[in-house]
Design an enzyme around this catalytic site. Sequence first.
Site, PDB file in Angstrom:
ATOM      1  N   ARG A 129      50.849 121.345  81.874  1.00 25.01           N
ATOM      2  CA  ARG A 129      49.400 121.138  81.834  1.00 25.01           C
ATOM      3  C   ARG A 129      49.032 120.062  80.817  1.00 25.01           C
ATOM      4  O   ARG A 129      48.102 119.292  81.031  1.00 25.01           O
ATOM      5  CB  ARG A 129      48.676 122.447  81.489  1.00 25.01           C
ATOM      6  CG  ARG A 129      47.164 122.303  81.644  1.00 25.01           C
ATOM      7  CD  ARG A 129      46.421 123.576  81.313  1.00 25.01           C
ATOM      8  NE  ARG A 129      46.562 123.895  79.912  1.00 25.01           N
ATOM      9  CZ  ARG A 129      46.155 125.048  79.376  1.00 25.01           C
ATOM     10  NH1 ARG A 129      45.599 125.969  80.144  1.00 25.01           N
ATOM     11  NH2 ARG A 129      46.306 125.273  78.093  1.00 25.01           N
ATOM     12  N   ARG A 135      43.927 118.603  76.261  1.00 25.08           N
ATOM     13  CA  ARG A 135      43.714 119.610  75.211  1.00 25.08           C
ATOM     14  C   ARG A 135      44.568 119.278  73.990  1.00 25.08           C
ATOM     15  O   ARG A 135      45.772 119.063  74.120  1.00 25.08           O
ATOM     16  CB  ARG A 135      44.046 121.015  75.738  1.00 25.08           C
ATOM     17  CG  ARG A 135      42.843 121.722  76.312  1.00 25.08           C
ATOM     18  CD  ARG A 135      43.181 123.074  76.886  1.00 25.08           C
ATOM     19  NE  ARG A 135      43.637 124.040  75.898  1.00 25.08           N
ATOM     20  CZ  ARG A 135      43.694 125.350  76.099  1.00 25.08           C
ATOM     21  NH1 ARG A 135      43.298 125.848  77.264  1.00 25.08           N
ATOM     22  NH2 ARG A 135      44.126 126.166  75.167  1.00 25.08           N
TER      23      ARG A 135
HETATM   24  P1  AP5 Z   1      45.777 129.266  82.357  1.00 26.29           P
HETATM   25  O1  AP5 Z   1      45.124 130.049  83.433  1.00 26.29           O
HETATM   26  O2  AP5 Z   1      45.023 128.153  81.746  1.00 26.29           O
HETATM   27  O3  AP5 Z   1      46.314 130.262  81.216  1.00 26.29           O
HETATM   28  P2  AP5 Z   1      45.574 130.806  79.939  1.00 26.29           P
HETATM   29  O4  AP5 Z   1      46.200 132.105  79.644  1.00 26.29           O
HETATM   30  O5  AP5 Z   1      44.111 130.748  80.132  1.00 26.29           O
HETATM   31  O6  AP5 Z   1      46.081 129.707  78.895  1.00 26.29           O
HETATM   32  P3  AP5 Z   1      45.299 129.055  77.691  1.00 26.29           P
HETATM   33  O7  AP5 Z   1      46.091 127.847  77.299  1.00 26.29           O
HETATM   34  O8  AP5 Z   1      43.866 128.855  77.994  1.00 26.29           O
HETATM   35  O9  AP5 Z   1      45.481 130.194  76.627  1.00 26.29           O
HETATM   36  P4  AP5 Z   1      45.179 130.247  75.129  1.00 26.29           P
HETATM   37  O10 AP5 Z   1      45.076 131.673  74.887  1.00 26.29           O
HETATM   38  O11 AP5 Z   1      46.161 129.498  74.306  1.00 26.29           O
HETATM   39  O12 AP5 Z   1      43.853 129.370  74.980  1.00 26.29           O
HETATM   40  P5  AP5 Z   1      42.337 129.710  74.671  1.00 26.29           P
HETATM   41  O13 AP5 Z   1      41.544 128.671  75.314  1.00 26.29           O
HETATM   42  O14 AP5 Z   1      42.024 131.108  74.923  1.00 26.29           O
HETATM   43  O15 AP5 Z   1      47.171 128.752  82.929  1.00 26.29           O
HETATM   44  C1  AP5 Z   1      47.996 127.895  82.173  1.00 26.29           C
HETATM   45  C2  AP5 Z   1      48.646 126.851  83.096  1.00 26.29           C
HETATM   46  O16 AP5 Z   1      49.525 127.511  84.000  1.00 26.29           O
HETATM   47  C3  AP5 Z   1      47.640 126.093  83.975  1.00 26.29           C
HETATM   48  O17 AP5 Z   1      48.044 124.784  84.112  1.00 26.29           O
HETATM   49  C4  AP5 Z   1      47.678 126.853  85.297  1.00 26.29           C
HETATM   50  O18 AP5 Z   1      47.332 126.045  86.390  1.00 26.29           O
HETATM   51  C5  AP5 Z   1      49.121 127.311  85.349  1.00 26.29           C
HETATM   52  N1  AP5 Z   1      49.297 128.596  86.069  1.00 26.29           N
HETATM   53  C6  AP5 Z   1      48.440 129.660  86.077  1.00 26.29           C
HETATM   54  N2  AP5 Z   1      48.931 130.656  86.825  1.00 26.29           N
HETATM   55  C7  AP5 Z   1      50.154 130.232  87.277  1.00 26.29           C
HETATM   56  C8  AP5 Z   1      51.150 130.846  88.107  1.00 26.29           C
HETATM   57  N3  AP5 Z   1      50.999 132.062  88.619  1.00 26.29           N
HETATM   58  N4  AP5 Z   1      52.260 130.137  88.364  1.00 26.29           N
HETATM   59  C9  AP5 Z   1      52.425 128.866  87.850  1.00 26.29           C
HETATM   60  N5  AP5 Z   1      51.505 128.241  87.081  1.00 26.29           N
HETATM   61  C10 AP5 Z   1      50.377 128.919  86.788  1.00 26.29           C
HETATM   62  O19 AP5 Z   1      42.293 129.481  73.071  1.00 26.29           O
HETATM   63  C11 AP5 Z   1      42.513 128.206  72.522  1.00 26.29           C
HETATM   64  C12 AP5 Z   1      42.356 128.259  71.019  1.00 26.29           C
HETATM   65  O20 AP5 Z   1      40.993 128.589  70.691  1.00 26.29           O
HETATM   66  C13 AP5 Z   1      43.185 129.313  70.287  1.00 26.29           C
HETATM   67  O21 AP5 Z   1      44.481 128.858  69.990  1.00 26.29           O
HETATM   68  C14 AP5 Z   1      42.351 129.548  69.023  1.00 26.29           C
HETATM   69  O22 AP5 Z   1      42.534 128.518  68.095  1.00 26.29           O
HETATM   70  C15 AP5 Z   1      40.919 129.433  69.555  1.00 26.29           C
HETATM   71  N6  AP5 Z   1      40.393 130.755  69.954  1.00 26.29           N
HETATM   72  C16 AP5 Z   1      40.032 131.134  71.219  1.00 26.29           C
HETATM   73  N7  AP5 Z   1      39.605 132.406  71.231  1.00 26.29           N
HETATM   74  C17 AP5 Z   1      39.702 132.857  69.955  1.00 26.29           C
HETATM   75  C18 AP5 Z   1      39.436 134.104  69.321  1.00 26.29           C
HETATM   76  N8  AP5 Z   1      38.990 135.154  70.043  1.00 26.29           N
HETATM   77  N9  AP5 Z   1      39.682 134.207  68.002  1.00 26.29           N
HETATM   78  C19 AP5 Z   1      40.134 133.169  67.271  1.00 26.29           C
HETATM   79  N10 AP5 Z   1      40.416 131.966  67.802  1.00 26.29           N
HETATM   80  C20 AP5 Z   1      40.198 131.813  69.136  1.00 26.29           C
HETATM   81 MG    MG Z   2      42.480 129.864  79.062  1.00 27.00          MG
END
Ligand code: AP5
Ligand code: MG
Length: 191
Positions: A129, A135
Site C-alpha cells: 500500500r 501515508r
Molecule cells: P486496511 O483495510 O487499510 O487495514 P487497516 O487495518 O485499516 O490498516 P491501517 O494501516 O489503517 O491500520 P492502522 O491501525 O495502522 O492505522 P490507523 O489509521 O488506524 O488494509 C491494509 C491494506 O491491505 C490495504 O492496502 C488493503 O487494500 C489491503 N487488504 C485489506 N484486506 C485484504 C485482504 N483480505 N487480502 C489482501 N489485502 C487486503 O492509525 C494510524 C495512526 O494514527 C496510528 O499509528 C496512531 O499514530 C494514530 N491513531 C489512530 N487511532 C488512534 C488512537 N485511538 N489512539 C492513539 N493514536 C491513534
Molecule cells: Mg485503517
Amino acid sequence: MLNIIISGAPGCGKGTQSELIIEKYGLKHFSTGELLRNEINEKTELGLEAEKFIVNGNLVPDEMIINILKSAIEKVPADANGILLDGFPRTVAQAEALEILMDGMSKPITLMVDLEVPRKELINRLVTRGETSGRSDDNLETIKKRLEVYELKTAPVSVFYQSLHKISKIDGMGTVDEIFSRIATVLDAKL
Ligand code: AP5
Ligand code: MG
C-alpha cells in the site's frame, strides 16, 4: 442497536471491512486514523501535533483522542442504528473511557471484532500500500514500529474485552468477501 469495535494490528483490514459493515448494517463509522489524517491535511493545530506521533509509528496521547471521539459520538442521533469504531480504543485507558461513555448513554458496546492476520502478511499489505498511499507511516521502518506499539499497547485491549465476554476473534486471511462473511455471521447473531 449495534455498537461495534473493529480491531486488529495495522494492515489487518479494519478500514476495508468497515466499508462493508457500515453499508450492510447502516452504522456510523468513526476511524480515528482517518480523522487524524484529515486534520493533518488541513494543517490544523491538532493535525500538526498528531503528525509528530504518527510519522514515528507512535500513538497520539490518550487525552487528545478520547476528547475528539467523545464529542463525535455524543453527536450521534438517539435513533441511529449504531456505531462502528475503527482504530479506537487502542489502549486500555481508551477502552475504559469508552465503556463509561457508552454505558452512560445507555448505548453499550455490543462486541469487539478482532481481526487476526500473521505479521508477515501485515507487512506485505502495508509495504504494498505504501507504494501508492502517500501515508507518512507506510514505510518499512515505521510499519515495524506500528506493529511493536500494537503488541505493547493495543493487544491488551483484546484481553480487556475478553474479560467482559464481548470479543469475537475472526480469521483475517482470505479474500475481502470471505472475511466479511465471517464478520456478518457474528454480527447477524447479535441483532
Ligand atoms: P486496511 O483495510 O487499510 O487495514 P487497516 O487495518 O485499516 O490498516 P491501517 O494501516 O489503517 O491500520 P492502522 O491501525 O495502522 O492505522 P490507523 O489509521 O488506524 O488494509 C491494509 C491494506 O491491505 C490495504 O492496502 C488493503 O487494500 C489491503 N487488504 C485489506 N484486506 C485484504 C485482504 N483480505 N487480502 C489482501 N489485502 C487486503 O492509525 C494510524 C495512526 O494514527 C496510528 O499509528 C496512531 O499514530 C494514530 N491513531 C489512530 N487511532 C488512534 C488512537 N485511538 N489512539 C492513539 N493514536 C491513534
Ligand atoms: Mg485503517
